[in-house]
Motif scaffolding. Structure first.
Motif, mmCIF file in Angstrom:
data_model
loop_
_atom_site.group_PDB
_atom_site.id
_atom_site.type_symbol
_atom_site.label_atom_id
_atom_site.label_comp_id
_atom_site.label_asym_id
_atom_site.label_seq_id
_atom_site.Cartn_x
_atom_site.Cartn_y
_atom_site.Cartn_z
ATOM 1 N N GLY A 213 0.795 -1.166 -0.195
ATOM 2 C CA GLY A 213 -0.043 -0.050 0.015
ATOM 3 C C GLY A 213 0.651 1.362 -0.168
ATOM 4 N N VAL A 214 2.267 1.197 -0.476
ATOM 5 C CA VAL A 214 2.905 2.465 -0.712
ATOM 6 C C VAL A 214 3.072 2.405 -1.853
ATOM 7 N N SER A 215 3.733 3.614 -2.351
ATOM 8 C CA SER A 215 4.001 4.017 -3.882
ATOM 9 C C SER A 215 2.812 4.132 -4.716
ATOM 10 N N VAL A 216 1.513 4.511 -3.914
ATOM 11 C CA VAL A 216 0.415 4.760 -4.659
ATOM 12 C C VAL A 216 0.170 6.147 -4.555
ATOM 13 N N GLY A 217 1.191 6.979 -4.405
ATOM 14 C CA GLY A 217 0.774 8.476 -4.777
ATOM 15 C C GLY A 217 1.090 9.268 -3.362
ATOM 16 N N GLU A 218 1.712 8.588 -2.445
ATOM 17 C CA GLU A 218 1.712 9.286 -1.107
ATOM 18 C C GLU A 218 3.000 10.253 -1.088
ATOM 19 N N GLY A 219 3.932 10.039 -1.861
ATOM 20 C CA GLY A 219 5.191 10.816 -1.814
ATOM 21 C C GLY A 219 6.125 10.317 -0.963
ATOM 22 N N LEU A 220 7.681 10.700 -1.060
ATOM 23 C CA LEU A 220 8.442 10.117 -0.383
ATOM 24 C C LEU A 220 8.365 10.439 1.207
ATOM 25 N N GLU A 221 7.923 11.599 1.505
ATOM 26 C CA GLU A 221 8.019 11.940 3.057
ATOM 27 C C GLU A 221 7.134 11.017 3.853
ATOM 28 N N LEU A 222 5.779 10.898 3.377
ATOM 29 C CA LEU A 222 4.799 10.023 3.863
ATOM 30 C C LEU A 222 5.353 8.528 3.591
ATOM 31 N N LEU A 223 6.065 8.050 2.554
ATOM 32 C CA LEU A 223 6.603 6.881 2.478
ATOM 33 C C LEU A 223 7.702 6.441 3.601
ATOM 34 N N LYS A 224 8.465 7.435 3.771
ATOM 35 C CA LYS A 224 9.364 7.208 5.015
ATOM 36 C C LYS A 224 8.668 7.205 6.406
ATOM 37 N N ARG A 225 7.941 7.897 6.651
ATOM 38 C CA ARG A 225 6.835 7.729 7.637
ATOM 39 C C ARG A 225 6.117 6.455 8.017
ATOM 40 N N VAL A 226 5.590 5.844 6.988
ATOM 41 C CA VAL A 226 5.128 4.596 6.943
ATOM 42 C C VAL A 226 6.316 3.379 7.196
ATOM 43 N N VAL A 227 7.146 3.558 6.778
ATOM 44 C CA VAL A 227 8.403 2.500 6.959
ATOM 45 C C VAL A 227 8.799 2.722 8.364
ATOM 46 N N GLU A 228 9.007 4.012 8.774
ATOM 47 C CA GLU A 228 9.542 4.354 10.139
ATOM 48 C C GLU A 228 8.762 3.857 11.171
ATOM 49 N N TYR A 229 7.390 3.963 10.995
ATOM 50 C CA TYR A 229 6.490 3.443 12.220
ATOM 51 C C TYR A 229 5.926 2.121 12.000
ATOM 52 N N THR A 230 6.481 1.334 10.874
ATOM 53 C CA THR A 230 5.921 0.062 10.575
ATOM 54 C C THR A 230 7.049 -1.094 11.121
ATOM 55 N N ALA A 231 8.201 -0.752 10.532
ATOM 56 C CA ALA A 231 9.261 -1.784 10.572
ATOM 57 C C ALA A 231 9.693 -2.125 11.965
ATOM 58 N N PRO A 232 9.420 -1.441 12.889
ATOM 59 C CA PRO A 232 10.042 -1.942 14.168
ATOM 60 C C PRO A 232 8.975 -2.805 14.823
ATOM 61 N N PHE A 233 7.884 -2.941 14.114
ATOM 62 C CA PHE A 233 6.816 -4.013 14.937
ATOM 63 C C PHE A 233 7.094 -5.297 14.048
ATOM 64 N N LEU A 234 8.059 -5.419 13.206
ATOM 65 C CA LEU A 234 8.224 -6.662 12.552
ATOM 66 C C LEU A 234 9.620 -7.342 13.115
ATOM 67 N N PRO A 235 9.525 -8.630 13.175
ATOM 68 C CA PRO A 235 10.653 -9.229 13.824
ATOM 69 C C PRO A 235 11.804 -9.249 13.157
ATOM 70 N N ASP A 236 13.093 -9.221 13.849
ATOM 71 C CA ASP A 236 14.466 -8.927 13.444
ATOM 72 C C ASP A 236 14.966 -10.169 12.582
ATOM 73 N N ASP A 237 14.260 -11.397 13.054
ATOM 74 C CA ASP A 237 14.800 -12.647 12.290
ATOM 75 C C ASP A 237 13.968 -12.930 11.022
#
Length: 368
Positions: A213-237
């Motif tokens: 659901g990214v790269s659908v017109g939200e732009g780089l700044e919103l893309l960075k924010r989405v990744v920034e607050y989503t990735a920490p919830f995903l397991p390291d391994d």
């Protein structure tokens, strides 16, 4: 499939890993060139391999429409059918279905029209799994609803819950043990919905996770924010895959935030329109100034195209509408991306990713 996290840079969330699949080892972070119809446009499998590609992506929706997954299975699976002996990832078709103008989405799945025959087709989690199992890729994706941007929060919340239900159904329907099924995090640009989706998918214990659901017109700044607050919830391994993101600056920002895998049609699509990537930005080879330019596309590039041909020659090929223009340009662009990923991996290993990113962008963005 086995993922090993080999290093995390101290000053960023950039990661260096290794992903072992039945058809080979993938060094991450990695970019996956896209062969939508079981073919890279204007490139043979040998040419793709020579660019440094370790894994490619094909599209479930398009292969279901033609030639059909049954024919691919009869040919021995996607690897044999397209003569690619390395790892393959197939997406679920969710993005393609939900980008169609006349689809009808229900709680159970999506109805859409065959783009050639016009007949109505229904795709749901179980069918998406059956198609991908018949195709036989190493990594397959759960069927999700790709949320458009912009959208209101109420719709995004309903859609995110639907994606979670469908992820459970995909897991139940998936039977092939030689395929790794990745879950897809949705939630649009809403931080709480992204967190909710990520947490519940992790509870389902997928072998890998994608941010969709990214790269659908939200732009780089919103893309960075989405990744920034989503990735920490995903397991390291487990590997982390950011779907459909493909500009160099987007990739660098996302690697810095902990993403391992990327795909996009940009390198080959831009190549066919005479737009080539260099360390000093993009150049458009149909521009008249390249008519007598006898330098390589990028003097610092070691690809087949840059070793043998000049900008003037490619300018001529595009003006003459020669097929070779797309071939040589695609070879260069895909090589540029894969070489960039190799440099990123070395920079992470040597604890200098931030320096690499700054130096790369200083040169690349000045020339855009």
């Amino acid at each position: 499939m086995k993922f090993t996290l080999k290093k995390r840079e101290r000053n960023t969330s950039a990661r260096r890993g290794t992903l072992v699949t039945p058809h080979g080892v993938i060094e991450t972070p990695i970019f996956m060139p896209v062969g939508t119809h079981a073919a890279m446009k204007a490139m043979t499998p040998t040419q793709v391999r020579e660019t440094g590609a370790q894994i490619i992506l094909s599209n479930t929706y398009h292969l279901h429409l033609r030639p059909g997954e049954d024919l691919v299975a009869k040919a021995g699976g996607l690897h044999a059918f397209m003569a690619w002996d390395g790892p393959i990832l197939t997406d679920s078709g969710g993005f393609q279905v939900f980008s169609l103008p006349n689809k009808r989405i229900t709680d159970d799945g999506a109805y859409f029209r065959h783009e050639i025959t016009g007949e109505e087709i229904f795709l749901d989690p179980a069918r998406a799994m059956a198609i991908q199992e018949a195709l036989g890729a190493d990594i397959i994706m759960a069927f999700d609803e790709c949320i458009p941007y912009p959208c209101d929060r109420k719709y995004a919340a309903i859609s995110t819950r639907k994606t979670l239900r469908w992820a459970e159904l995909c897991k139940k329907a998936h039977t092939r043990k030689d395929q790794a099924l990745f879950g897809i995090v949705q939630g649009s640009v809403f931080e709480d919905l992204r967190a909710l989706c990520a947490k519940e998918l992790v509870q389902m214990d997928f072998p890998g996770y994608a941010i969709g659901g990214v790269s659908v017109g939200e732009g780089l700044e919103l893309l960075k924010r989405v990744v920034e607050y989503t990735a920490p919830f995903l397991p390291d391994d487990k590997p982390r895959y950011l779907m459909g993101v493909g500009l160099p600056e987007d990739i660098l920002e996302s690697v810095e935030r902990g993403i391992d895998m990327f795909d996009c049609v940009i390198p080959t699509r831009y190549a066919r329109s005479a737009t080539l990537f260099t360390n000093r930005g993009r150049i458009r080879l149909t521009n008249r100034k390249y008519r007598r330019d006898f330098y390589p596309v990028d003097p610092n590039c070691s690809c087949y195209t840059c070793r043998n041909f000049t900008r003037a020659y490619l300018h001529h090929l595009f003006n003459a509408n020669e097929v070779l223009s797309a071939i040589l340009s695609s070879i260069h662009n895909v090589h540029f991306y894969l070489n960039m990923m190799a440099e990123i991996r070395r920079a992470i290993e040597e604890e200098r990713f931030s320096e690499y990113k700054r130096t790369f962008l200083d040169s690349y963005l000045k020339g855009k």
